[in-house]
Design a protein around this motif. Structure first.
Motif, short mmCIF file in Angstrom:
data_model
loop_
_atom_site.label_atom_id
_atom_site.label_comp_id
_atom_site.label_asym_id
_atom_site.label_seq_id
_atom_site.Cartn_x
_atom_site.Cartn_y
_atom_site.Cartn_z
N ASP B 185 25.06 -36.01 16.49
CA ASP B 185 26.00 -36.13 15.38
C ASP B 185 27.43 -36.19 15.90
O ASP B 185 28.16 -35.21 15.92
CB ASP B 185 25.83 -34.93 14.43
CG ASP B 185 26.76 -35.02 13.23
OD1 ASP B 185 27.51 -36.03 13.12
OD2 ASP B 185 26.75 -34.09 12.41
N HIS B 188 30.70 -35.73 13.13
CA HIS B 188 31.25 -34.44 12.73
C HIS B 188 31.62 -33.55 13.90
O HIS B 188 32.00 -32.40 13.70
CB HIS B 188 30.22 -33.69 11.86
CG HIS B 188 29.88 -34.42 10.61
ND1 HIS B 188 28.82 -35.30 10.52
CD2 HIS B 188 30.47 -34.43 9.39
CE1 HIS B 188 28.76 -35.82 9.31
NE2 HIS B 188 29.76 -35.31 8.60
N SER B 189 31.49 -34.07 15.13
CA SER B 189 31.59 -33.18 16.28
C SER B 189 32.97 -33.10 16.91
O SER B 189 33.45 -34.06 17.50
CB SER B 189 30.58 -33.61 17.34
OG SER B 189 30.69 -32.76 18.47
N ARG B 245 24.49 -30.31 18.50
CA ARG B 245 23.71 -29.64 17.47
C ARG B 245 23.73 -30.49 16.19
O ARG B 245 24.76 -31.03 15.80
CB ARG B 245 24.32 -28.27 17.18
CG ARG B 245 23.59 -27.50 16.10
CD ARG B 245 24.27 -26.15 15.88
NE ARG B 245 23.78 -25.50 14.67
CZ ARG B 245 22.61 -24.87 14.58
NH1 ARG B 245 21.83 -24.80 15.63
NH2 ARG B 245 22.23 -24.31 13.45
N GLN B 247 23.47 -30.37 12.27
CA GLN B 247 23.51 -29.45 11.12
C GLN B 247 22.49 -29.92 10.08
O GLN B 247 22.41 -31.10 9.77
CB GLN B 247 24.91 -29.46 10.48
CG GLN B 247 26.04 -29.23 11.44
CD GLN B 247 26.25 -27.77 11.79
OE1 GLN B 247 25.65 -26.88 11.18
NE2 GLN B 247 27.08 -27.52 12.79
N LYS B 248 21.77 -28.95 9.51
CA LYS B 248 20.75 -29.30 8.54
C LYS B 248 21.32 -30.01 7.31
O LYS B 248 20.67 -30.84 6.69
CB LYS B 248 19.98 -28.06 8.11
CG LYS B 248 19.09 -27.52 9.21
CD LYS B 248 18.06 -26.56 8.65
CE LYS B 248 17.34 -25.76 9.73
NZ LYS B 248 16.52 -26.52 10.64
N GLU B 249 22.58 -29.66 6.95
CA GLU B 249 23.15 -30.25 5.73
C GLU B 249 23.39 -31.76 5.84
O GLU B 249 23.69 -32.41 4.85
CB GLU B 249 24.41 -29.52 5.27
CG GLU B 249 25.50 -29.35 6.29
CD GLU B 249 25.40 -28.01 7.05
OE1 GLU B 249 24.26 -27.51 7.22
OE2 GLU B 249 26.45 -27.49 7.47
N ARG B 250 23.24 -32.31 7.05
CA ARG B 250 23.42 -33.76 7.19
C ARG B 250 22.35 -34.54 6.42
O ARG B 250 22.53 -35.71 6.13
CB ARG B 250 23.40 -34.18 8.66
CG ARG B 250 24.42 -33.51 9.53
CD ARG B 250 25.85 -33.77 9.10
NE ARG B 250 26.75 -32.92 9.86
CZ ARG B 250 27.70 -32.15 9.32
NH1 ARG B 250 27.88 -32.14 8.02
NH2 ARG B 250 28.47 -31.41 10.08
N GLU B 259 14.72 -34.67 9.49
CA GLU B 259 14.81 -34.13 10.85
C GLU B 259 13.76 -34.78 11.74
O GLU B 259 13.99 -35.05 12.91
CB GLU B 259 14.59 -32.61 10.83
CG GLU B 259 15.77 -31.85 10.29
CD GLU B 259 15.54 -30.35 10.30
OE1 GLU B 259 14.48 -29.91 10.80
OE2 GLU B 259 16.42 -29.62 9.83
N ASN B 289 18.74 -26.44 18.31
CA ASN B 289 17.65 -26.55 17.33
C ASN B 289 16.45 -27.13 18.08
O ASN B 289 16.38 -28.34 18.28
CB ASN B 289 18.00 -27.53 16.22
CG ASN B 289 19.07 -27.03 15.28
OD1 ASN B 289 19.03 -25.89 14.85
ND2 ASN B 289 20.01 -27.91 14.96
#
Lengths: 425, 357
Positions: B185, B188-189, B245, B247-250, B259, B289
């Protein structure tokens, strides 16, 4: 009051006048240009040698903050600031608090404005109730009370059917609709122009396509409904091209760009200077150049202020957490004169974008100085330098990137309905 | 007149963090720093890196200084390593989890800062969800308070990037011969942004970013990296693989379908690691993760340096904190010198600096 203004350089783009010519005023209206009528005996004569005399400027879309948070500004402070900036008429935004979606709010504003006797205020009403984008506002009532147009500002109207109904209903009364085109969903949580700079700064980007898509959707519905439309605060090259094409096809559309987008580019936000956080975001140099060309060609017939005053604290936060907007009413003329100095516009062209352009766009009876028209005038010194400071500004807004700097060109007198409403000490 | 003006609450961040003679006094972003400064950070960290094994794990460089860890966003790892770093430098440390206290009560950022300044702090270590928040704070706090960025929005996480550079230098050596891939990702990183800048400044041969187009916008090209959408192309012949990493909210924002699909395409498995050079190292800023961006066999395998990164992180943070305090002291000395404007002051400034050490 009987008033004569003599010795100034009169520029009235509506009549294509640009020469030294006297102007005589009685009963709030222009009585004569040039020779005074026989027996005319003015109570006051303003000697305007060295000054430029123009119709009072008209702004589409300034935020006057009333009703709403008075610490950001109010009708008293902002209509005074308007006069000090040369504006005698402000078509104010409907997104006040509460918003201008009822005759009562319009009446409240008008009563206050009348008491103040400063700049004229012609409200723009809400297109939908509460600007929520679901129910038609009482447009006929708003028009009857004095709204010169309706707009949903930047609030989305999700359903294209509702939007179509809004436009059909507005066109029933020949009511102008003002759009600030933007696809709400593409904008998402963006606060800067999408591109390499926003990416590096880690700021959410708003793509140029958000404006193009918003614009395209509305243009199609304008074509089917025939409503008269004005597009405010365009920010991209693509939007200028789309409006130009629509005008060529004969659609009844006009458009404006605000002064900040003609002067600045996104480069200003490198360093997270929140004074340059505006909506829509400052765009690329290519976009700015296209906007400038659009103003020169007349595709954009209006330069607007996009005045949005804030208290100092509103900008004292990390970029995206600060509040967007600039206080511009008192510096738009000076920044416009920069465009003249740089050769983009002639002085009469600049004045046209501030007077006749907006008057024609919204079908207003002001904006020119023909005999019989309301005597709203602005007298400014194009060469004088002054310092932008807290004390030299009348607006309650502290949010200008020009604070502390020296600029050129300042309004000396503003005349509203034949009365000297502002005279710089 | 106006197009180049820049008055307002924040001035250019790339200059804000340096003293007049180019020393670090805040650490806000990698952008605009020289190779020399980055190498100084790595070299300084080298002198601290084995401290964890010594019986007395302290040096007195920050004795008498107060460091406030101001975390507006949750963090366990970064905050603990900053805390340990400050303690090993003999500073007094105050941890404030702002996400749960002041701002929840409606206090503005400015109010919070003024209160903490009034307590006589010398350094703020800050994590904040807004990009540029630390730049803003650095431009507002008293001149002698150093600001260390522990992560701001999507913008920068410079100490993480430096500990990654440290890991790479220690295990792979010369940057100019290295191809580095950063996977996941990217959009957002803040870690990836800082890493790309650091790798470019340190002269890495090639920096690659790998991910699906929803997480890998074209606009990132300006950072100095090549973009790849397929692991087998992006990982080919690289010396370093850095996983990010996810994020699950992606999944909620329509950025990814699941996922499972992400793992199938971009998860680092033993099989995909085979595209890289056989001696490639694997890194991850954590927390990992397992089974989302990385296979357990790889995370725990011989090529993984994920745990080494954590211990190097303490040394890097010690280096940055001690350099910033020394930069602040120097600047203060310079200011005193300018104010006094006497010839012998030059000497005094030097003495000041020495005593402060």
């Amino acid at each position: 009051m009987k008033l004569t203004i003599c010795g100034g350089r009169l520029i009235d783009p509506a009549q294509q006048i640009d020469e030294q010519i006297d102007i005589h005023i009685a009963d709030g209206r222009v009585l004569a240009l040039g020779q005074a009528p026989a027996g005319f005996n003015p109570e006051r004569t303003i000697h305007a040698e060295g000054l430029v005399v123009t119709p009072g400027f008209i702004d589409i879309g300034a935020h006057l903050r009333e009703p709403g948070p008075s610490y950001k500004g109010n009708l008293r402070s902002e209509t005074k600031a308007a006069l000090a900036g040369g504006y005698t008429t402000i078509c104010c935004r409907p997104d006040t608090s509460p918003c201008i979606d009822s005759s009562a709010v319009v009446q409240q504003i008008q009563d206050k404005v009348e008491l103040l006797s400063q700049a004229k205020v012609m409200p723009i009403g809400a297109l939908t109730q509460g600007l929520k984008g679901t129910h038609l506002s009482n447009m006929a009532g708003l028009q009857h009370t004095g709204c010169v147009a309706v707009s949903n500002m930047r609030q989305p109207i999700e359903s294209s059917l509702v939007l179509r109904r809004c436009l059909e209903y507005a066109s029933t009364f020949d009511l102008q609709v003002v759009f600030y085109p933007e696809d709400h969903w593409l904008k998402a949580d963006g606060c800067a122009n999408e591109g390499a700079l926003a990416s590096r700064l880690g700021l959410g980007g708003i793509p140029a396509s958000a404006e193009a898509i918003g614009l395209s959707r509305v243009l199609h519905l304008i074509e089917t409904t025939g409503v008269k439309a004005h597009f405010g605060m365009l920010s991209t090259a693509r939007a200028v091209e789309m409006v130009s094409n629509a005008q060529k096809r004969g659609l009844p559309v006009t458009a404006d760009v605000d002064i900040a987008h003609l002067i600045y580019t996104e480069a200003e936000i490198d360093g997270y200077n929140s004074q340059f956080y505006v909506e829509p975001p400052l765009r690329s140099a290519t976009d700015r150049d296209a906007l400038r060309q659009g103003v020169k060609d007349g595709v954009l017939s209006v330069i607007s202020s996009a005045h949005l005053p804030h208290e100092e604290a509103a900008k004292m936060a990390p970029f995206a957490a600060a509040e967007p907007g600039m206080a511009t009413l008192e510096t738009t003329l000076s920044q416009g004169l920069v465009l003249v100095e740089e050769g983009l516009l002639t002085l009469p062209q600049l004045i046209e974008r501030l007077t006749d352009g907006p008057a024609k766009a919204l079908g207003l009876s002001v904006g020119g100085l023909s005999v019989g028209q309301p005597a709203d005038l602005c007298l400014f010194d194009a060469g004088i330098e002054w310092q932008v400071t807290h004390d030299s500004l009348f607006t309650a807004g502290e949010n200008t990137p020009l604070m502390g700097q020296s600029v050129k060109g300042q309004v000396q007198f503003a005349i509203v309905d034949g009365e000297v409403a502002f005279e710089r000490a | 007149m106006t197009s180049t003006t820049n008055t307002g609450p924040v001035s250019d961040p790339r200059h804000v963090q340096l003293t007049e003679d180019g020393k670090l006094r805040h650490f806000l972003t990698i952008g605009g720093l020289t190779k020399e400064v980055l190498e100084e950070i790595l070299d300084t960290a080298d002198s601290f890196v084995n401290m964890g094994e010594q019986s007395v794990k302290k040096v007195p460089l920050l004795r008498g200084k107060t460091v406030v860890n101001l975390f507006f966003e949750n963090s366990t790892r970064t905050r603990s390593t900053f805390e340990l770093a400050a303690q090993r430098l003999s500073a007094d440390v105050l941890n404030l989890d702002i996400s749960k206290s002041a701002t929840a009560k409606g206090e503005t950022l400015m109010d919070t800062l003024q209160n903490l300044e009034a307590m006589g702090s010398d350094m703020f270590v800050i994590r904040h969800a807004d990009s540029g928040a630390q730049h803003f704070i650095a431009s507002q706090v008293a001149p002698n308070v150093a600001i260390i960025n522990a992560g701001d929005g999507r913008h920068a996480h410079p100490t993480q990037a430096m500990l990654d550079m440290y890991t790479i230098r220690k295990h792979k050596g010369d940057f100019s011969k290295l191809k580095v891939a950063i996977v996941g990702d990217i959009l957002h990183s803040r870690v990836a942004r800082s890493q790309v800048q650091a790798l470019n400044i340190l002269g890495a041969e090639e920096v690659r970013l790998i991910g699906p187009k929803t997480l890998l916008p074209e606009t990132l090209k300006g950072l100095g990296a090549k973009l790849y959408t397929r692991m087998e192309d992006g990982l080919k012949d690289v010396d370093v693989v850095i996983m990010l990493r996810l994020q699950k909210e992606r999944m909620d924002g329509a950025l990814l379908p699941s996922e499972g699909e992400f793992y199938r395409l971009y998860g680092l498995t033993t099989e995909k690691l085979n595209y890289a050079r056989p001696d490639a190292i694997v890194m991850h800023p954590g927390p990992i993760n397992r089974g989302v961006e990385i296979e357990s066999a790889v995370a725990d395998g011989p090529q993984s340096l994920i745990l080494n990164q954590v211990s190097y992180g303490i040394a890097i943070r010690m280096a940055v904190m001690s350099m910033a305090v020394s930069g602040q002291t120097q600047q203060k000395a310079q200011l005193n010198q300018e104010q006094a404007q006497e010839p012998q002051d030059n000497q005094n400034a030097q003495t000041n600096e020495e005593t402060s050490r």
